[in-house]
Design a protein around this motif. Sequence first.
Motif, PDB file in Angstrom:
ATOM      1  N   LYS A   1       0.862  -1.178   0.000  1.00  0.00           N
ATOM      2  CA  LYS A   1       0.000   0.000   0.000  1.00  0.00           C
ATOM      3  C   LYS A   1       0.896   1.225   0.000  1.00  0.00           C
ATOM      4  O   LYS A   1       2.109   1.118   0.182  1.00  0.00           O
ATOM      5  CB  LYS A   1      -0.941  -0.001   1.206  1.00  0.00           C
ATOM      6  CG  LYS A   1      -0.245  -0.085   2.544  1.00  0.00           C
ATOM      7  CD  LYS A   1      -1.237  -0.237   3.685  1.00  0.00           C
ATOM      8  CE  LYS A   1      -1.939  -1.550   3.672  1.00  0.00           C
ATOM      9  NZ  LYS A   1      -2.855  -1.740   4.816  1.00  0.00           N
ATOM     10  N   PHE A   2       0.302   2.381  -0.191  1.00  0.00           N
ATOM     11  CA  PHE A   2       1.089   3.612  -0.326  1.00  0.00           C
ATOM     12  C   PHE A   2       0.909   4.489   0.909  1.00  0.00           C
ATOM     13  O   PHE A   2       0.265   5.537   0.868  1.00  0.00           O
ATOM     14  CB  PHE A   2       0.689   4.346  -1.601  1.00  0.00           C
ATOM     15  CG  PHE A   2       0.862   3.514  -2.841  1.00  0.00           C
ATOM     16  CD1 PHE A   2       2.117   3.137  -3.268  1.00  0.00           C
ATOM     17  CD2 PHE A   2      -0.238   3.091  -3.573  1.00  0.00           C
ATOM     18  CE1 PHE A   2       2.297   2.352  -4.404  1.00  0.00           C
ATOM     19  CE2 PHE A   2      -0.081   2.306  -4.714  1.00  0.00           C
ATOM     20  CZ  PHE A   2       1.193   1.940  -5.126  1.00  0.00           C
ATOM     21  N   ASP A   3       1.505   4.049   2.004  1.00  0.00           N
ATOM     22  CA  ASP A   3       1.392   4.781   3.262  1.00  0.00           C
ATOM     23  C   ASP A   3       2.754   5.181   3.820  1.00  0.00           C
ATOM     24  O   ASP A   3       2.897   5.431   5.006  1.00  0.00           O
ATOM     25  CB  ASP A   3       0.627   3.959   4.296  1.00  0.00           C
ATOM     26  CG  ASP A   3       1.289   2.617   4.588  1.00  0.00           C
ATOM     27  OD1 ASP A   3       2.286   2.269   3.918  1.00  0.00           O
ATOM     28  OD2 ASP A   3       0.806   1.911   5.502  1.00  0.00           O
ATOM     29  N   ARG A   4       3.752   5.237   2.946  1.00  0.00           N
ATOM     30  CA  ARG A   4       5.086   5.659   3.370  1.00  0.00           C
ATOM     31  C   ARG A   4       5.126   7.190   3.477  1.00  0.00           C
ATOM     32  O   ARG A   4       4.236   7.877   2.981  1.00  0.00           O
ATOM     33  CB  ARG A   4       6.131   5.175   2.360  1.00  0.00           C
ATOM     34  CG  ARG A   4       6.135   3.660   2.148  1.00  0.00           C
ATOM     35  CD  ARG A   4       6.780   3.277   0.833  1.00  0.00           C
ATOM     36  NE  ARG A   4       6.049   3.824  -0.301  1.00  0.00           N
ATOM     37  CZ  ARG A   4       6.368   3.614  -1.574  1.00  0.00           C
ATOM     38  NH1 ARG A   4       7.417   2.862  -1.870  1.00  0.00           N
ATOM     39  NH2 ARG A   4       5.660   4.151  -2.546  1.00  0.00           N
ATOM     40  N   ILE A   5       6.163   7.693   4.132  1.00  0.00           N
ATOM     41  CA  ILE A   5       6.275   9.141   4.311  1.00  0.00           C
ATOM     42  C   ILE A   5       6.281   9.862   2.968  1.00  0.00           C
ATOM     43  O   ILE A   5       5.598  10.879   2.778  1.00  0.00           O
ATOM     44  CB  ILE A   5       7.556   9.486   5.108  1.00  0.00           C
ATOM     45  CG1 ILE A   5       7.443   8.960   6.540  1.00  0.00           C
ATOM     46  CG2 ILE A   5       7.793  10.999   5.112  1.00  0.00           C
ATOM     47  CD1 ILE A   5       8.683   9.164   7.372  1.00  0.00           C
ATOM     48  N   GLN A   6       7.029   9.330   1.999  1.00  0.00           N
ATOM     49  CA  GLN A   6       7.118   9.996   0.698  1.00  0.00           C
ATOM     50  C   GLN A   6       5.781  10.013  -0.037  1.00  0.00           C
ATOM     51  O   GLN A   6       5.541  10.868  -0.894  1.00  0.00           O
ATOM     52  CB  GLN A   6       8.192   9.344  -0.179  1.00  0.00           C
ATOM     53  CG  GLN A   6       7.930   7.881  -0.553  1.00  0.00           C
ATOM     54  CD  GLN A   6       8.636   6.911   0.371  1.00  0.00           C
ATOM     55  OE1 GLN A   6       8.743   7.167   1.570  1.00  0.00           O
ATOM     56  NE2 GLN A   6       9.145   5.825  -0.192  1.00  0.00           N
ATOM     57  N   ASP A   7       4.885   9.078   0.307  1.00  0.00           N
ATOM     58  CA  ASP A   7       3.600   9.012  -0.384  1.00  0.00           C
ATOM     59  C   ASP A   7       2.670  10.158  -0.001  1.00  0.00           C
ATOM     60  O   ASP A   7       1.682  10.414  -0.687  1.00  0.00           O
ATOM     61  CB  ASP A   7       2.916   7.671  -0.099  1.00  0.00           C
ATOM     62  CG  ASP A   7       3.688   6.490  -0.664  1.00  0.00           C
ATOM     63  OD1 ASP A   7       4.351   6.679  -1.703  1.00  0.00           O
ATOM     64  OD2 ASP A   7       3.640   5.398  -0.075  1.00  0.00           O
ATOM     65  N   THR A   8       2.981  10.863   1.098  1.00  0.00           N
ATOM     66  CA  THR A   8       2.140  11.990   1.503  1.00  0.00           C
ATOM     67  C   THR A   8       2.306  13.184   0.576  1.00  0.00           C
ATOM     68  O   THR A   8       1.449  14.075   0.549  1.00  0.00           O
ATOM     69  CB  THR A   8       2.468  12.434   2.939  1.00  0.00           C
ATOM     70  OG1 THR A   8       3.842  12.849   3.010  1.00  0.00           O
ATOM     71  CG2 THR A   8       2.239  11.291   3.912  1.00  0.00           C
ATOM     72  N   ILE A   9       3.393  13.213  -0.201  1.00  0.00           N
ATOM     73  CA  ILE A   9       3.621  14.361  -1.085  1.00  0.00           C
ATOM     74  C   ILE A   9       3.929  13.973  -2.529  1.00  0.00           C
ATOM     75  O   ILE A   9       4.110  14.849  -3.375  1.00  0.00           O
ATOM     76  CB  ILE A   9       4.767  15.257  -0.557  1.00  0.00           C
ATOM     77  CG1 ILE A   9       6.055  14.445  -0.359  1.00  0.00           C
ATOM     78  CG2 ILE A   9       4.347  15.952   0.723  1.00  0.00           C
ATOM     79  CD1 ILE A   9       7.245  15.283   0.037  1.00  0.00           C
ATOM     80  N   ASN A  10       3.979  12.679  -2.845  1.00  0.00           N
ATOM     81  CA  ASN A  10       4.316  12.290  -4.215  1.00  0.00           C
ATOM     82  C   ASN A  10       3.097  11.932  -5.067  1.00  0.00           C
ATOM     83  O   ASN A  10       3.231  11.522  -6.212  1.00  0.00           O
ATOM     84  CB  ASN A  10       5.317  11.123  -4.223  1.00  0.00           C
ATOM     85  CG  ASN A  10       4.729   9.814  -3.699  1.00  0.00           C
ATOM     86  OD1 ASN A  10       3.524   9.715  -3.443  1.00  0.00           O
ATOM     87  ND2 ASN A  10       5.579   8.822  -3.534  1.00  0.00           N
ATOM     88  N   GLY A  11       1.894  12.096  -4.492  1.00  0.00           N
ATOM     89  CA  GLY A  11       0.678  11.845  -5.250  1.00  0.00           C
ATOM     90  C   GLY A  11       0.084  10.469  -5.070  1.00  0.00           C
ATOM     91  O   GLY A  11      -1.049  10.218  -5.481  1.00  0.00           O
ATOM     92  N   LEU A  12       0.812   9.530  -4.432  1.00  0.00           N
ATOM     93  CA  LEU A  12       0.297   8.175  -4.251  1.00  0.00           C
ATOM     94  C   LEU A  12      -0.574   8.059  -3.003  1.00  0.00           C
ATOM     95  O   LEU A  12      -1.556   7.320  -2.988  1.00  0.00           O
ATOM     96  CB  LEU A  12       1.457   7.171  -4.184  1.00  0.00           C
ATOM     97  CG  LEU A  12       2.224   6.984  -5.493  1.00  0.00           C
ATOM     98  CD1 LEU A  12       3.432   6.071  -5.292  1.00  0.00           C
ATOM     99  CD2 LEU A  12       1.308   6.412  -6.581  1.00  0.00           C
ATOM    100  N   GLY A  13      -0.215   8.798  -1.956  1.00  0.00           N
ATOM    101  CA  GLY A  13      -1.000   8.743  -0.734  1.00  0.00           C
ATOM    102  C   GLY A  13      -2.400   9.310  -0.915  1.00  0.00           C
ATOM    103  O   GLY A  13      -3.369   8.773  -0.380  1.00  0.00           O
TER     104      GLY A  13
END
Length: 283
Positions: A182-194
């Motif tokens: 799933k896309f719940d990593r820190i980077q996913d909050t700003i890369n469009g996946l979160g």
Amino acid sequence: MTALRFPCRIFETQKRMDDYSAKDMRYGDLTESQLKNDFHLHDVSTRIDPYTLTEITPLRQPHSRFYGSRGAGAKHSVAECAAILFDEMRHLSQAFAIYGPYKYLIEEMITHMQQGEGAPFSSLSLDSALKLQIINDFSEENSTRMLLQNILNRNIDWDKGFFPTSNREKLKEAILSGKLPKFDRIQDTINGLGITVHDTWATYITIKSLYIHSNHYRAQVNYKVQDHFGLDANDILNDKFNLFRFFRIWFVLQRYNRFGFRPFITEMDATININGIRNESVR
């Protein structure tokens, strides 16, 4: 002892695929009174009041003492109001998609909600993101890829050159002991996946083929994942969601009975290869 035949689905989540009865797939089911009283959605947009269909001017900001005064702001049709709200939603989405190859996806998915009438959504970019997330996860405790690799290494019958049917349950147990992609990593909050996916609804994992030769093997494993691009009551009542105007607009566009834009299912698909050597220890 018999050989497991492929393709073989080794894992399914309890939540099912194509679940249009889920709470976050509801649309057009709430009145203005419910939105205001039950969900406290008074301040929705900075551009237009979705209840009066009237543009918001400096004198008509919700917190202004002149709010509600007559003669302000142009009146619009329901369709025009929805278009303004969708434009504002696209603009606000930029805060969740700052950089990277997936930052354009959220605007594409918002437009799909506006125009797609509930049709499923798929994207080669999302498929690629899913595949990269799986193959780049090297955590021994969580990576389903590495956990499967360990089980295959330990349970292949090397003398007979197959994976025994009696060991099939161990494949499922390996998946359950890890963390589904799933896309719940820190980077996913700003890369469009979160903002586009974040968590997922349903996952099927299938071993499409298993080739064993001498002391080597190669397994082809498919991940089919679905998520819902929709909000339920718990989402908007959560402080984390309700804090952002983006989600307040989204909820009103989806659930208000004057709009009722349909949420949709996001489909992702990725196939990876798992290779191993007899008696190899995966770390």
